[in-house]
Design a protein around this motif. Structure first.
Motif, PDB file in Angstrom:
ATOM      1  N   SER A  10      -0.899   0.811  -8.144  1.00 58.97           N
ATOM      2  CA  SER A  10      -0.808  -0.425  -7.366  1.00 58.97           C
ATOM      3  C   SER A  10      -1.933  -1.390  -7.702  1.00 58.97           C
ATOM      4  O   SER A  10      -1.714  -2.602  -7.848  1.00 58.97           O
TER       5      SER A  10
ATOM      6  N   SER B 106      -2.815   4.563  -5.616  1.00 57.24           N
ATOM      7  CA  SER B 106      -3.924   3.594  -5.608  1.00 57.24           C
ATOM      8  C   SER B 106      -4.180   2.998  -6.986  1.00 57.24           C
ATOM      9  O   SER B 106      -4.425   1.794  -7.127  1.00 57.24           O
TER      10      SER B 106
ATOM     11  N   THR C  14       0.842  -1.190   0.000  1.00 55.54           N
ATOM     12  CA  THR C  14       0.000   0.000   0.000  1.00 55.54           C
ATOM     13  C   THR C  14       0.881   1.245   0.000  1.00 55.54           C
ATOM     14  O   THR C  14       1.703   1.438   0.898  1.00 55.54           O
TER      15      THR C  14
END
Length: 251
Positions: free
Chosen positions: A155, A152, A147
């Motif tokens: 990934s 966001s 994370t």
């Protein structure tokens, strides 16, 4: 003849992979938004067939026609192997959720995930009866399993690409002429993507100083080194469905 299809081939890791393939037994089809004239000259000097197919992979409606053009240049009856290295990727948007630009978000999903899925689907369909060695390589990232603030989209698309790769490999196990599929994580390299990361705003990406330190301390690997390790891996017998990390290949 060993055929290689490489996306994102005009710069960075893609360019280094193409350069590492300049051997007379290879034929290379490079896919990128622009043509790298220097690579064309080097290929000519080394007497290696190199063809550029220019395309923006974010325009998904163009992808099936793109693969039609690619396979017009592949003589399956003369091929020993066909390797498809899906290297193209974008890091943007580097923003927290709620601050991402819609256009950048769509482009990220299209280039990093949807395009590789569509192109792999076409590759498997078009090589179904080919009995030689067939390998798909999806370039991934350690961020697929970590994370990262502001990443966001990047990934998530890389995590999706890894699951797609594993599923593809699983499905191919019982095929008469199976395609091998692996993911390859190249780690931190000295590329334009790293430059984009280093110039991010700390409010968008709170690890920006760490990546600036990687560059300042000379910790970024060269694309040429990473390309050589990947191609050495591919010369052997890969484990289909596996995610290979560059760190495991460095001795």
């Amino acid at each position: 003849m060993n055929y290689y299809i490489i996306t994102g081939a005009s710069k960075g890791l893609g360019e280094a992979i193409v350069q590492s393939l300049f051997h007379e037994e290879n034929a290379i089809i490079a896919i990128s938004r622009t043509v790298n004239e220097k690579l064309l000259k080097e290929a000519h000097d080394n007497r290696v067939p190199l063809l550029f197919e220019t395309e923006d992979l974010s325009v998904v409606e163009h992808l099936i026609p793109l693969m039609e053009r690619v396979f017009q240049h592949i003589r399956l009856k003369d091929a020993q192997s066909i390797t498809f290295i899906q290297n193209a990727g974008v890091i943007e948007p580097i923003k927290p959720v709620g601050k991402m630009d819609h256009t950048e978000l769509v482009r990220s999903v299209n280039v990093n995930l949807l395009a590789p899925m569509i192109l792999a689907n076409q590759f498997v369909e078009r090589t179904r009866s080919f009995a030689g060695k067939k390998v798909i390589v999806h370039v991934t990232s350690g961020a697929a399993n970590r994370t990262v603030h502001g990443w966001s989209s990047y990934s998530s698309t890389k995590a999706g690409l890894e699951r797609f790769t594993k599923t593809l490999a699983f499905e191919q196990k019982n095929e008469s002429f199976p395609v091998q599929a692996i993911a390859f994580s190249p780690g931190i390299m000295d590329t334009d993507m790293q430059q984009t990361i280093r110039t991010s705003q700390v409010e968008d990406f709170n690890e920006v100083k760490t990546f600036q330190n990687y560059y300042e301390k000379g910790m970024l690997r060269s694309p040429q080194l990473v390309a050589s390790k990947l191609l050495t891996l591919l010369q052997g017998n890969v484990e289909s469905g596996k995610v290979y990390d560059i760190k495991s290949l460095l001795n």
